[in-house]
Scaffold this motif. Structure first.
Motif, PDB file in Angstrom:
ATOM      1  N   VAL A   1      14.632  -0.837   1.733  1.00  0.00           N
ATOM      2  CA  VAL A   1      13.958   0.235   0.981  1.00  0.00           C
ATOM      3  C   VAL A   1      13.029  -0.332  -0.075  1.00  0.00           C
ATOM      4  CG1 VAL A   1      14.343   2.145  -0.608  1.00  0.00           C
ATOM      5  CG2 VAL A   1      15.732   1.958   1.445  1.00  0.00           C
ATOM      6  N   GLU A   2      13.508  -1.405  -0.766  1.00  0.00           N
ATOM      7  CA  GLU A   2      12.673  -2.004  -1.798  1.00  0.00           C
ATOM      8  C   GLU A   2      11.415  -2.626  -1.204  1.00  0.00           C
ATOM      9  OE1 GLU A   2      11.527  -2.878  -5.584  1.00  0.00           O
ATOM     10  OE2 GLU A   2      13.234  -1.681  -4.922  1.00  0.00           O
ATOM     11  N   LYS A   3      11.577  -3.350  -0.077  1.00  0.00           N
ATOM     12  CA  LYS A   3      10.418  -3.942   0.574  1.00  0.00           C
ATOM     13  C   LYS A   3       9.442  -2.869   1.058  1.00  0.00           C
ATOM     14  CE  LYS A   3      12.759  -8.137   2.235  1.00  0.00           C
ATOM     15  NZ  LYS A   3      13.173  -8.884   3.445  1.00  0.00           N
ATOM     16  N   GLU A   4      10.005  -1.822   1.636  1.00  0.00           N
ATOM     17  CA  GLU A   4       9.142  -0.752   2.114  1.00  0.00           C
ATOM     18  C   GLU A   4       8.392  -0.077   0.968  1.00  0.00           C
ATOM     19  OE1 GLU A   4       7.437   1.471   5.142  1.00  0.00           O
ATOM     20  OE2 GLU A   4       8.733  -0.288   5.234  1.00  0.00           O
ATOM     21  N   HIS A   5       9.118   0.041  -0.185  1.00  0.00           N
ATOM     22  CA  HIS A   5       8.483   0.647  -1.348  1.00  0.00           C
ATOM     23  C   HIS A   5       7.321  -0.217  -1.848  1.00  0.00           C
ATOM     24  CE1 HIS A   5       8.012   3.075  -4.895  1.00  0.00           C
ATOM     25  NE2 HIS A   5       8.223   2.013  -5.691  1.00  0.00           N
ATOM     26  N   ARG A   6       7.555  -1.546  -1.916  1.00  0.00           N
ATOM     27  CA  ARG A   6       6.479  -2.440  -2.352  1.00  0.00           C
ATOM     28  C   ARG A   6       5.317  -2.423  -1.359  1.00  0.00           C
ATOM     29  NH1 ARG A   6      10.837  -5.886  -3.878  1.00  0.00           N
ATOM     30  NH2 ARG A   6      10.594  -7.083  -1.942  1.00  0.00           N
ATOM     31  N   ARG A   7       5.654  -2.393  -0.076  1.00  0.00           N
ATOM     32  CA  ARG A   7       4.596  -2.351   0.930  1.00  0.00           C
ATOM     33  C   ARG A   7       3.762  -1.080   0.804  1.00  0.00           C
ATOM     34  NH1 ARG A   7       3.533  -0.386   5.820  1.00  0.00           N
ATOM     35  NH2 ARG A   7       5.460   0.819   5.857  1.00  0.00           N
ATOM     36  N   LEU A   8       4.450   0.033   0.558  1.00  0.00           N
ATOM     37  CA  LEU A   8       3.720   1.296   0.411  1.00  0.00           C
ATOM     38  C   LEU A   8       2.833   1.299  -0.832  1.00  0.00           C
ATOM     39  CD1 LEU A   8       6.432   3.901   1.453  1.00  0.00           C
ATOM     40  CD2 LEU A   8       4.425   3.223   2.741  1.00  0.00           C
ATOM     41  N   LEU A   9       3.340   0.695  -1.931  1.00  0.00           N
ATOM     42  CA  LEU A   9       2.523   0.611  -3.144  1.00  0.00           C
ATOM     43  C   LEU A   9       1.282  -0.245  -2.911  1.00  0.00           C
ATOM     44  CD1 LEU A   9       5.205   0.252  -5.960  1.00  0.00           C
ATOM     45  CD2 LEU A   9       3.817   2.247  -5.425  1.00  0.00           C
ATOM     46  N   ALA A  10       1.500  -1.393  -2.226  1.00  0.00           N
ATOM     47  CA  ALA A  10       0.337  -2.241  -1.924  1.00  0.00           C
ATOM     48  C   ALA A  10      -0.643  -1.525  -1.020  1.00  0.00           C
ATOM     49  CB  ALA A  10       0.824  -3.548  -1.266  1.00  0.00           C
ATOM     50  N   ARG A  11      -0.090  -0.820  -0.031  1.00  0.00           N
ATOM     51  CA  ARG A  11      -0.968  -0.070   0.873  1.00  0.00           C
ATOM     52  C   ARG A  11      -1.741   1.017   0.116  1.00  0.00           C
ATOM     53  NH1 ARG A  11      -0.403   4.436   4.248  1.00  0.00           N
ATOM     54  NH2 ARG A  11      -1.590   4.307   6.181  1.00  0.00           N
ATOM     55  N   LYS A  12      -1.064   1.654  -0.833  1.00  0.00           N
ATOM     56  CA  LYS A  12      -1.725   2.696  -1.620  1.00  0.00           C
ATOM     57  C   LYS A  12      -2.874   2.115  -2.435  1.00  0.00           C
ATOM     58  CE  LYS A  12      -0.811   6.307  -5.005  1.00  0.00           C
ATOM     59  NZ  LYS A  12       0.212   6.930  -5.862  1.00  0.00           N
ATOM     60  N   SER A  13      -2.633   0.937  -3.058  1.00  0.00           N
ATOM     61  CA  SER A  13      -3.711   0.315  -3.842  1.00  0.00           C
ATOM     62  C   SER A  13      -4.878  -0.079  -2.947  1.00  0.00           C
ATOM     63  CB  SER A  13      -3.177  -0.907  -4.581  1.00  0.00           C
ATOM     64  OG  SER A  13      -2.731  -1.879  -3.661  1.00  0.00           O
ATOM     65  N   ILE A  14      -4.541  -0.611  -1.735  1.00  0.00           N
ATOM     66  CA  ILE A  14      -5.621  -0.980  -0.808  1.00  0.00           C
ATOM     67  C   ILE A  14      -6.420   0.252  -0.399  1.00  0.00           C
ATOM     68  CG2 ILE A  14      -6.084  -1.886   1.502  1.00  0.00           C
ATOM     69  CD1 ILE A  14      -3.643  -3.735   1.081  1.00  0.00           C
ATOM     70  N   ILE A  15      -5.698   1.347  -0.136  1.00  0.00           N
ATOM     71  CA  ILE A  15      -6.383   2.592   0.252  1.00  0.00           C
ATOM     72  C   ILE A  15      -7.284   3.087  -0.869  1.00  0.00           C
ATOM     73  CG2 ILE A  15      -5.997   5.015   0.812  1.00  0.00           C
ATOM     74  CD1 ILE A  15      -3.510   4.101   2.375  1.00  0.00           C
TER      75      ILE A  15
END
Length: 963
Positions: free
Chosen positions: A557-571
């Motif tokens: 969950v933590e990794k997925e959360h970090r991945r989603l945050l990074a993806r959000k910043s990239i978007i």
């Protein structure tokens, strides 16, 4: 009309006229130059002339001259240097604004000035007399004399500038700035009438812009910059309208903004849409359209949550709470129950307009009653995630009013929540366009909703309730208010109840078989039984193997959360980059489009001109042919109609149908049809006469029999009613006798009370009569005093005018005497100068004659032999005039001014004439000035050779010519 060779000459002439106080003549000179066709080519000097021209127009408040001059200047510099026109217009508005502010400050200073010599005196005598004559206050008088003319001129300036800049693509920014300043003027000075006129002017400009699309310098609304300027102007108009509380004009401004957005099919900026929905929600709340107000708040919430990245959790909670309270403040019943078809159609059209303004796409066939409703709004709040952001107090209040059944204590439970909600308010820190959120504005609507819910739940549980009990159930509202709410609910078929004030009870009427509650009764019962069965026998779910997969779930969950945050910043970065690229692409496309438009404009104009003439000729020819063809077809169709000609065609089918042939055929056919119809009507009239006579013969005995039966029935009913009336009158008589016996013992008290009231009224009448007489006497004395003051004032004014007239006449007489004296002195001085000039000419002639004699003597003596004896040597006598001539010559050629020729008083006396070297005194009068002194001064010497004599003669002649 003055003509000038160069524009500089006109400017210099205007400045000279201004220096001598002739501003009107200077303005007219500049106006003639500007409107002249000789100076249609732009020059830099024309800009300076326009600056001076607008200064004169502002000083003299000549709005019409300013408008004419600016229109002519726009024609001159429209295609050459439009920035010059912009600078002139800005300077014009600046001058008008400064003069209006100066006049306002001057009036304020006059009002606030302490101009009283005696601080204990209330008013001066002249102020008293002026107030008696004019009847107005000092501030009103100063405003009328100083402020009002300049404010009128400033308003006329704004209108003139807007009229000049309309439909001009090169000055869109200046047009928007002028509109903004005009709006601020209306806001600052609370000018509601001028604001309405200004909105109408701007609206007409946009309508003409859309109507005449083939203008040369027409603004292109498809361009992003132009669209943004027009939208910003309308948004500013909307803000000022709401500040001035002109709600009708604010709604028209909203319609203007929506029309612009729908015209160009482009979505505007989110910040502008936030202001749009905020003001729209305010307008709907003032107009008591709570449903549309709630939808506008929902749109505002969605925009803030989607585009405002700085929105805090507190601001989001406040917005969501406001949206939910606005939704539940809508009355829970249909307002169109029992309405007519016309009212429903009008309401449908209005709902379509409101839904388009809010931004909802509604199917016209379905209508808005199914889409825009309270139930649909509440369900949309749940689907949009608004319910997850609201505060706990608002959520509990919503559950109480919408889902709980507690008729006896519902109002008591709601009242604490209303008290808490009324204290919640605040300004959103990260949303400057959103107004301050005040949840207390929904308290009256929530109290009304609470009363409706109480009535609805009581009607489902009880059949009869006392009025006192209902008042205790709803403690925060008076029963009169509850009664009005209940009447409105009964009108719209929300509850069925009867209020009996004689019995002090409320009776709830049972619903009939066609009511909504009974129609859906079986479905409600089925839903309730299904819920009860699920509660008693819950469904057995299969045990899942989730526990086997829970190992390491936290890390995943933590990794997925970090991945989603990074993806959000990239978007987000990609979005920003995409927006930047889109803006650059739009700029490039715009520049390319402008270049292409410039290159193709001239060719397009020539082609359009030729095409226009050709199309006009074709259109006129085509219209004539179409009109003749339509008239022929109409006559043909009219000829084909008729009962006997169905399925038949006119015989002229194969050849070209003409109007004359069809007209002749139609007239003949109409004549035949008219004759056949007349014959048919005659036969039908005879048949109807026979039928009607037979019907009346058969009806006569039946009508007589029915009439006799009706008479018998009426007589029976009359006797029955008469007996009942006799019985009722007896009962009323007995009751009246008992009432008389009961009241006869109060007769004496009644008489005493009546006499006391009459005495009091007599005393009151006498007192009022005396006061009125005193008041009349006081008014008579005051009017006498007023007449005396006016008489004295008129005498004072008349005497002052006579004194001023006498002073003016004396001054005129003194001026005439002074002018005559100056004329006499000037004549005397001229005569003296003429006398001196004549003497000088005479002296010159004598000197010339002496010089000639001396020259002849010298020539004659040069031919004789000189004597040798010493005593015979004699000094030649002709040298004397030559010496005198040489002495007088330096003072006879150069002109000397009069003020130098006149000898000042107290100056030293002239020196005595010197003796010449031969021992002889000069008998000629002394020279009074060096007016005719030669240019070579004292260096001139007598010459015996005669080489310089012609030069002296020429100098004398030139001096005489100058004199």
């Amino acid at each position: 009309m003055a003509t000038f060779a160069k524009p500089e000459n006109a400017l210099k002439r205007a400045e000279e006229l201004i220096n001598v106080g002739q501003k009107q003549a200077a303005l007219q000179a500049l106006h003639d130059l500007i409107t002249s066709k000789r100076y249609r080519a732009w020059q830099k000097i024309l800009e300076r002339i326009m600056f001076k021209y607008v200064e004169l127009c502002v000083d003299m408040r000549k709005g019409r001259y300013a408008k004419d001059g600016l229109i002519q200047y726009r024609i001159v510099c429209q295609q050459v240097n439009v920035n010059s026109l912009e600078e002139v217009i800005k300077y014009f508005m600046q001058l008008a604004t400064e003069r209006a502010e100066h006049a306002r400050n001057q009036a304020q200073a006059l009002e606030d000035a302490l101009d009283v010599e005696d601080l204990e005196a209330d008013k001066r005598p002249e102020d008293l007399m002026l107030s008696y004559v004019s009847g107005e206050k000092g501030k009103d008088r100063s405003d009328r004399e100083l402020v009002t003319p300049w404010f009128k001129f400033l308003w006329e300036t704004y209108r003139t500038v807007l009229e000049i800049l309309r439909n001009n693509s090169k000055l869109e920014a200046l047009y928007a700035m002028t509109a903004h300043r005009a709006f601020q003027f209306c806001k600052q000075y609370k000018r509601a009438t001028e604001f309405r006129r200004l909105c109408e002017i701007i609206r007409n400009h946009l309508a003409n812009l859309n109507k005449y699309r083939d203008q040369r310098d027409r603004p292109d609304l498809s361009a992003p910059e132009s669209l943004q300027l027009y939208l910003d102007t309308r948004v500013d108009q909307l803000k000022i309208a709401t500040n001035l509380e002109l709600w009708q004009e604010a709604f028209r401004s909203v319609e203007d903004i929506h029309g612009l957005m729908s015209l160009v099919k482009k979505h505007p900026k989110p910040s502008l849409m936030v202001t749009y929905y905020a003001k729209l929600a305010e307008i709907f709340w003032v107009s008591e359209s709570h449903l549309y107000h709630a939808y506008a708040w929902l749109k505002l919430f969605i925009l803030q949550r989607s585009y405002n990245k700085n929105l805090t959790q507190k601001d989001l909670q406040l917005l969501a709470s406001s949206v939910l309270l606005a939704a539940i403040s809508v009355t829970p019943y249909d307002h169109h129950h029992g309405a007519s078809h016309v009212e429903l159609e009008n309401e449908k059209e209005r709902n379509m307009r409101m839904s388009s303004l809010i931004g909802f796409n509604v199917d016209p066939k379905r209508g808005t009653r199914e889409t825009l409703s309270r139930a649909a709004l509440l369900s949309e709040l749940s689907s949009k995630g608004v319910m997850t952001c609201i505060s706990q107090e608002v959520k509990d209040l919503y559950n109480l009013l919408e889902h709980e059944l507690s008729p006896l204590d519902l109002a008591a439970k709601v009242q604490p929540f209303l008290a808490k909600i009324s204290k919640i308010s605040g300004k959103l820190a990260s949303a400057s366009s959103v107004p301050e959120v005040q949840l207390s504005q929904y308290i009256p609507a929530l109290e009304k909703l609470t009363a409706l819910r109480v009535l609805q739940q009581i009607s489902a549980v009880y059949q009869t309730v006392k009025i006192e009990m209902l008042s205790k159930m709803i403690p925060f509202l008076e029963f009169s208010v509850v009664e009005k709410i209940s009447v409105e609910a009964i009108k719209h078929n929300f509850v069925s109840m009867v209020i009996d004030h004689r019995k002090g009870a409320i009776t709830f009427i049972n619903e009939d078989i066609e009511s909504d509650g009974l129609c859906d009764h079986l479905m409600s019962l089925a839903d309730s039984l299904n819920k009860a069965r699920d509660m008693i026998y819950p469904l057995v779910k299969k045990q899942s193997k989730v526990s086997e997969n829970l190992y390491g779930l936290a890390e995943i969950v933590e990794k997925e959360h970090r991945r989603l945050l990074a993806r959000k910043s990239i978007i987000e970065k990609r979005k920003e980059e995409h927006e930047r690229q889109m803006l650059e692409r739009e700029r490039e496309e715009e520049s390319r489009r402008l270049k292409q438009q410039k290159t193709t404009e001239e060719a397009e104009q020539r082609r359009l001109a030729a095409e226009y003439t050709r199309r006009e000729e074709q259109r006129i020819r085509r219209e004539i042919e179409e009109r003749e063809l339509q008239e022929a077809q109409a006559l043909l169709l009219q000829a084909e109609k008729g009962p006997k000609k169905k399925g038949k065609r006119v015989a002229l089918e194969g050849e070209k149908v003409t109007k004359e042939a069809i007209l002749e055929m139609a007239l003949s056919e109409q004549l035949k049809e008219r004759q056949e119809m007349e014959k048919k009507l005659q036969r039908f009239a005879k048949t109807m006469d026979y039928i009607e006579r037979a019907k009346r013969e058969e009806e006569a005995p039946l009508i007589e029999h029915a009439f006799q039966e009706h008479l018998v029935e009426e007589q029976i009913i009359h006797e029955r009613e008469q007996l009942r009336e006799i019985e009722l009158s007896k009962q009323h008589h007995v009751g009246d006798l008992q009432e008389k016996k009961r009241l006869v013992r109060m007769l004496e008290n009644k008489i005493i009370f009546q006499r006391r009231i009459e005495d009091q009224r007599d005393a009151e009448y006498n007192r009022l009569k005396k006061e009125r007489e005193d008041k009349f006497n006081q008014q008579i004395s005051m009017r006498k005093l007023d007449r005396e003051i006016k008489r004295k004032l008129l005498f004072y004014i008349k005497s002052e005018e006579e004194r001023l007239t006498k002073l003016h006449e004396e001054e005129e007489a003194k001026k005439l005497e002074e002018a005559e004296r100056r004329k006499r002195e000037e004549a005397e001085r001229k005569a003296k100068l003429d006398e001196i000039a004549e003497k000088q000419r005479q002296r010159e002639r004598e000197l010339d004659e002496k010089e000639r004699l001396r020259k002849e003597a010298l020539l004659a003596r040069g031919n004789e032999p000189l004597p040798r004896s010493a005593d015979s040597v004699i000094t030649p006598r002709p040298a004397e005039p030559l010496t005198a001539t040489a002495t007088a010559a330096p003072s006879t050629t150069k002109y000397v001014p009069r003020f130098r020729r006149e000898k000042p008083e107290g100056a030293a006396a002239a020196p005595p004439p010197e003796q010449d070297r031969w021992g002889r005194h000069d008998d000629r009068p002394p020279q009074s000035s060096d007016r005719w002194r030669s240019d070579d001064g004292g260096d001139r010497r007598p010459s015996f050779g005669g080489s310089k004599l012609p030069a002296s003669n020429s100098s004398w002649s030139s001096s005489r010519t100058r004199v």
